[in-house]
Each structure stands twice: as C-alpha cells, then as structure tokens.
Scaffold this active site. Structure first.
Site, PDB file in Angstrom:
ATOM      1  N   HIS A  97      -3.519  -1.454  -3.475  1.00 15.77           N
ATOM      2  CA  HIS A  97      -3.860  -2.458  -2.475  1.00 15.77           C
ATOM      3  C   HIS A  97      -5.195  -2.206  -1.794  1.00 15.77           C
ATOM      4  CE1 HIS A  97      -1.340  -5.720  -0.267  1.00 15.77           C
ATOM      5  NE2 HIS A  97      -2.558  -6.141  -0.533  1.00 15.77           N
ATOM      6  N   ASP A 119       3.964  -7.960   1.766  1.00 16.59           N
ATOM      7  CA  ASP A 119       3.992  -6.540   1.411  1.00 16.59           C
ATOM      8  C   ASP A 119       5.184  -5.872   2.081  1.00 16.59           C
ATOM      9  OD1 ASP A 119       3.292  -3.829   0.895  1.00 16.59           O
ATOM     10  OD2 ASP A 119       1.163  -4.266   1.098  1.00 16.59           O
ATOM     11  N   HIS A 121       4.882  -2.890   3.067  1.00 16.89           N
ATOM     12  CA  HIS A 121       4.204  -1.979   3.991  1.00 16.89           C
ATOM     13  C   HIS A 121       3.178  -2.744   4.820  1.00 16.89           C
ATOM     14  CE1 HIS A 121       5.425   0.180   0.316  1.00 16.89           C
ATOM     15  NE2 HIS A 121       5.787   1.141   1.141  1.00 16.89           N
ATOM     16  N   ASP A 123       0.227  -1.493   5.790  1.00 15.24           N
ATOM     17  CA  ASP A 123      -1.139  -1.132   5.356  1.00 15.24           C
ATOM     18  C   ASP A 123      -2.117  -1.161   6.519  1.00 15.24           C
ATOM     19  OD1 ASP A 123      -0.114  -0.885   2.834  1.00 15.24           O
ATOM     20  OD2 ASP A 123      -0.931  -2.747   2.056  1.00 15.24           O
ATOM     21  N   HIS A 136      -4.829   3.153   0.195  1.00 13.66           N
ATOM     22  CA  HIS A 136      -4.055   1.928  -0.051  1.00 13.66           C
ATOM     23  C   HIS A 136      -3.113   1.622   1.110  1.00 13.66           C
ATOM     24  CE1 HIS A 136       0.102   3.221  -1.858  1.00 13.66           C
ATOM     25  NE2 HIS A 136      -0.295   4.100  -0.980  1.00 13.66           N
ATOM     26  N   ASP A 222       1.607  -8.101  -2.750  1.00 12.70           N
ATOM     27  CA  ASP A 222       1.980  -6.790  -3.287  1.00 12.70           C
ATOM     28  C   ASP A 222       3.377  -6.913  -3.877  1.00 12.70           C
ATOM     29  OD1 ASP A 222       2.911  -4.116  -3.591  1.00 12.70           O
ATOM     30  OD2 ASP A 222       1.569  -3.414  -2.018  1.00 12.70           O
ATOM     31  N   ASP A 224       5.548  -4.872  -4.394  1.00 12.49           N
ATOM     32  CA  ASP A 224       6.616  -4.078  -3.796  1.00 12.49           C
ATOM     33  C   ASP A 224       7.335  -4.812  -2.665  1.00 12.49           C
ATOM     34  OD1 ASP A 224       5.192  -3.685  -1.378  1.00 12.49           O
ATOM     35  OD2 ASP A 224       4.483  -1.707  -1.940  1.00 12.49           O
ATOM     36  N   GLU A 267      -0.470  -3.677  -7.183  1.00 13.98           N
ATOM     37  CA  GLU A 267       0.531  -2.608  -7.212  1.00 13.98           C
ATOM     38  C   GLU A 267       1.547  -2.711  -8.343  1.00 13.98           C
ATOM     39  OE1 GLU A 267       0.419   0.121  -5.426  1.00 13.98           O
ATOM     40  OE2 GLU A 267      -0.827  -0.349  -3.670  1.00 13.98           O
TER      41      GLU A 267
END
Length: 299
Positions: A97, A119, A121, A123, A136, A222, A224, A267
């Site tokens: 990312h 996402d 996360h 970030d 990332h 992303d 994930d 990702e």
C-alpha cells in the site's frame, strides 16, 4: 465507456512479508484487461514502474527502505499525473500500500481530490509511532501531511489531500498511537463495527455522501479488507472483514454514484493465495466498480 490505463507497481519494500511484488502479474493473469474491455472500455496497459528488490536497497531504522520507496513513488506520481492529464481513468496495481503515496499524489495534481481508503488497517502511522517501521502502514498519514517530510513533499507542502476529504472504510486493526493520530486528524472512519451494526449499504451510502462535494475521488482498495477466508492471498490478513457480497455491493454503489475517478488495487500476495483466487476477486471487484451489473434496469 472510458479510456482506462493500467499501471503496475510491483513493490514489496513497504513491509516484511514478501510476495506482493507479484500482485500486478497475478491480477493481469486473472484477465483484468479483458474484463474491462468486455464492459466496453478502451484499455491500455502501460506496463510496470521499475522497482528495486529489497536485497539491493539500504535499510532505514525508523522508516524501512525509505530512499527506494521515495524514488519509486516519485516516478509513480509522475506517471499518474500524466494519465490523469490525458483524461484517462488510471488503475494502479500493487504492490504494497505504500504505492499510494505516489498514485494519490499524482492523481491529485488534477485538482482537489478525495480519497476513499478501503482497508483492514488505517495506514496512519508515522516513523515515530510505527511499531515496525514499515512504510506500507504510513501512506494515508503521509498523504494528509503527516510523517517523513520527504514522503510528504511528493504531494507538495502540507500533503496531497485534505483530511476532511478522506474516508476510511472497513478498518478493524489500528495501532494504539496510530489511533490517537487518527482521532484528531479530521478523517472520517467507518470500522467493521459500523458495517456490522448498520449494514454495508447504509455505511457505503454515507461514505459516498461524505465525498459528494468533490469532483475527483481516488479509491484505494486493499484486498485485506475482505475476510481472509474469502481472500487468503493478501499481505497482512485480519479476520472479520467484508464478505464477498458486501465488497461487490460497495463497488456497485460506487459505480452508481459515479464519483470514483482513479483506482488502486493493492496487497495481493500470490504466494499466500489459492489458485490465484484473490487476484480473480480483485478483477471481479474492479469490474463491478467499472460497470458490471447483475442486470441492467432502466432508471
């Protein structure tokens, strides 16, 4: 019908786990260009931005591989700005990312740009707050003007986007100090708790409303954010993510709203995948964003 330009950024310098550098190839192998052409778009693949491998890059204790990531993101920002200036819709294939420091900075050269960051996360770490030093985990902070000054400067003084023009959706893993930064940032955050409590449709429509004042919105997606039982081939999986249908609903509602003007897909890690299934999902979701419907109904 749009002019779509695909650019790969095979970078795995922003994290510890190897393999996401093969993400662009995996997504291409899953027929991204073909899927978009079937929807009527004119699609050009611009190839990949050159990225060094970690074995030949110097380390930095507080922000790992900083110099190399900086150089790559500067090149990516230039290529992104060129695509946007041609009036094309750019699709950037990661890579981890951290590539978004370059993609969003370049896309934002066309004018004030919002960001929908989808996402698991946030970030939103900086070199001072990050437990790992992995970049990332820092790009959204960088883009809003926080973090290492050399990275922030890619988008100009003060960052590439305004915090009030950023929406984070699907998050479920935030570091302690990162949470404090995020709470005072002005970024709107919709966690998986909101999606569970109110439903994906309501939350996505609210996120769209939050960005409706902008003429340009960059979607940074992303993989994930999807539950790892569905999408195992990602760089940093976290249980409890979006379902298959929730992810498609997100993309379908964004398509209906017509607000997205550029896209990251990041990702995807083929090493951890099963028969390239996660890359195939990435192609499906991109197609939903770009106009694939279950049935076309006149409105």
């Amino acid at each position: 019908m749009r002019d779509v330009e695909i650019l790969g950024v095979p970078m795995d310098l922003g994290q510890d786990r190897r393999g996401v550098d093969m993400g662009p190839s995996a997504i291409r192998y899953a027929r991204l260009r073909g899927a978009l052409r079937e929807l009527g778009h004119r699609v050009t693949d611009l190839g990949n931005v050159e990225v060094p491998i970690p074995e030949v890059v110097e380390e930095d204790e507080r922000a790992r591989h900083l110099s190399a990531i900086l150089e790559v993101c500067e090149r990516v920002a230039k290529r992104a700005a060129e695509t946007v200036s041609r009036g094309a819709f750019p699709v950037f294939l990661g890579g981890d990312h951290s590539i978004s420091i370059g993609t969003v900075s370049g896309a934002a050269e066309a004018g004030r740009t919002g960001v929908l960051w989808v996402d698991a996360h946030a970030d939103f770490n900086t070199p001072e707050t990050s437990p790992s030093g992995n970049i990332h985990g820092m790009p959204l902070a960088v883009l809003t003007g926080r973090g290492h000054p050399e990275l922030v400067s890619i988008g100009g003084e003060g960052g590439s986007v305004r915090p009030e023009d950023v929406v984070l959706l699907g998050v479920r893993s935030i570091d302690r100090e990162e949470r404090d930064l995020l709470l005072g940032s002005g970024v709107r955050v919709y966690t998986m708790k909101e999606i569970d409590a109110y439903g994906a449709a309501r939350v996505v429509r609210q996120a769209i409303s939050d960005l409706a004042h902008l003429e340009r919105v960059h979607l940074s997606f992303d993989l994930d954010v999807i539950d790892p039982e569905i999408a195992p081939g990602v760089g940093t999986p976290v249980r409890g993510g979006l379902t298959y249908r929730e992810a498609h609903l997100l993309m379908e509602l964004l398509n209906e709203a017509g607000i997205v003007t550029s896209l990251d897909i990041v990702e995807v890690n083929p090493i951890l995948d099963v028969r390239n299934g996660t890359a195939a999902l990435a192609v499906e979701f991109a197609a939903s964003l770009m106009g694939r419907h279950i049935i076309s109904v006149p409105r």
